[in-house]
Write an enzyme that holds these catalytic residues in place. Structure first.
Site, PDB file in Angstrom:
ATOM      1  N   CYS A  24       0.420  -1.318   0.149  1.00  0.00           N
ATOM      2  CA  CYS A  24      -0.346   0.119  -0.108  1.00  0.00           C
ATOM      3  C   CYS A  24       0.930   1.474   0.173  1.00  0.00           C
ATOM      4  CB  CYS A  24      -0.390   0.086   0.864  1.00  0.00           C
ATOM      5  SG  CYS A  24      -1.952   0.920   1.596  1.00  0.00           S
ATOM      6  N   ASP A  71       0.454   3.899   1.587  1.00  0.00           N
ATOM      7  CA  ASP A  71      -0.004   4.617   2.681  1.00  0.00           C
ATOM      8  C   ASP A  71       1.451   5.015   3.757  1.00  0.00           C
ATOM      9  OD1 ASP A  71       0.762   4.505   5.794  1.00  0.00           O
ATOM     10  OD2 ASP A  71      -1.875   3.769   5.559  1.00  0.00           O
ATOM     11  N   ARG A  80       3.325   5.206   6.320  1.00  0.00           N
ATOM     12  CA  ARG A  80       3.585   4.346   7.600  1.00  0.00           C
ATOM     13  C   ARG A  80       3.759   3.067   7.322  1.00  0.00           C
ATOM     14  NH1 ARG A  80      -2.673   5.662  10.343  1.00  0.00           N
ATOM     15  NH2 ARG A  80      -2.910   5.098   8.061  1.00  0.00           N
ATOM     16  N   CYS A 100      -5.561   0.055   7.513  1.00  0.00           N
ATOM     17  CA  CYS A 100      -5.791   0.101   5.718  1.00  0.00           C
ATOM     18  C   CYS A 100      -7.013   1.460   5.496  1.00  0.00           C
ATOM     19  CB  CYS A 100      -6.014  -0.601   4.646  1.00  0.00           C
ATOM     20  SG  CYS A 100      -5.526  -0.010   2.717  1.00  0.00           S
ATOM     21  N   HIS A 155      -2.184  -4.180   5.161  1.00  0.00           N
ATOM     22  CA  HIS A 155      -2.163  -3.673   6.101  1.00  0.00           C
ATOM     23  C   HIS A 155      -3.314  -3.297   7.300  1.00  0.00           C
ATOM     24  CE1 HIS A 155      -2.660   0.821   5.749  1.00  0.00           C
ATOM     25  NE2 HIS A 155      -1.935   0.654   4.243  1.00  0.00           N
TER      26      HIS A 155
HETATM   27 CO    CO Z   1      -3.177   0.935   3.079  1.00  0.00          CO
END
Ligand code: CO
Length: 218
Positions: free
Chosen positions: A51, A53, A55, A110, A107
């Site tokens: 992803c 993201d 993080r 998400c 994750h």
């Molecule tokens: Co995500």
């Protein structure tokens, strides 16, 4: 070392170049040829599909170095057969880099999955979220039985990883390469943002491949 997160927003841009300098100095400190060697070729054993993201940075959460991972990231770690970007990356990784493993990493927490669970429109983004909503529909019975919203959300994250692993296996590149050379194998991982732990879902690759080949033999 610059403490990036504690900087004022206006100073963050310039700080990146200072951090880059510190990083490259640390790499060449004990090995003058570090970048020249990397420049010659890449030879990663892993394709990581994760992803976008901020993080969940692939190299950092795995503790791997430059050159270890071939990476593709998008919202919700999706593998869609009409997405030329993802398909090209899989083909290149399998046929040219000859990666031994392909990982789909989802994750918990998400935002893409959470947004897809909302019953409203997000404009252009709906086209992309449709892939996740399809996963919900394929697993409708199981998901509707889960009353706790957080558990339902976590389960959709997991089911999405499984579905995207199947989508990787559905590609002709993966099927052909595996039958000829015995690689790549496909893995589903979940990253738990609450504690930083990577979890191997132990998907049954061989079984999935057999099932996929009954329908999508290419
Ligand atoms: Co995500």
């Amino acid at each position: 070392m610059v403490k990036f997160t504690s900087l004022m927003k206006s100073d963050k841009y310039d700080a990146i170049f200072k951090l880059n300098h510190e990083w490259l100095s640390s790499k060449t400190e004990n090995d003058n040829e570090y970048f020249q060697k990397l420049y010659k070729e890449q030879n990663p054993d892993f394709l990581y599909i994760g992803c976008s993201d901020s993080r969940v940075p692939a190299n950092i959460i795995t503790g791997l170095d430059v050159g270890d991972l071939f990476v593709h990231r998008n919202i919700g770690n999706l593998v869609s057969n009409n997405d030329l970007n993802t398909m090209s990356i899989i083909q290149y990784a399998v046929e040219h880099l000859k990666v031994k493993h392909i990982v789909v990493c989802g994750h918990y927490g998400c935002g893409g999955i959470h947004t897809a669970m909302e019953q409203k429109s997000f404009g252009l983004l709906d086209n992309w979220l449709k892939n996740i909503r399809d996963v919900y529909r394929f697993n409708f019975k199981e998901l509707e039985l889960i009353e706790n919203e957080e558990s339902k959300y976590d389960r959709l994250v997991e089911l999405n990883v499984i579905e995207q692993c199947e989508n990787v296996i559905k590609t002709s590149f993966v099927q052909k390469s595996y039958l000829k050379y015995g690689y790549p194998t496909v893995h589903g991982w979940i990253y738990d943002m609450k504690n930083g732990k990577l979890i191997d879902m132990d998907i049954h690759f061989e079984e999935m491949l057999k099932k996929v080949q009954k329908v999508y033999k290419l």
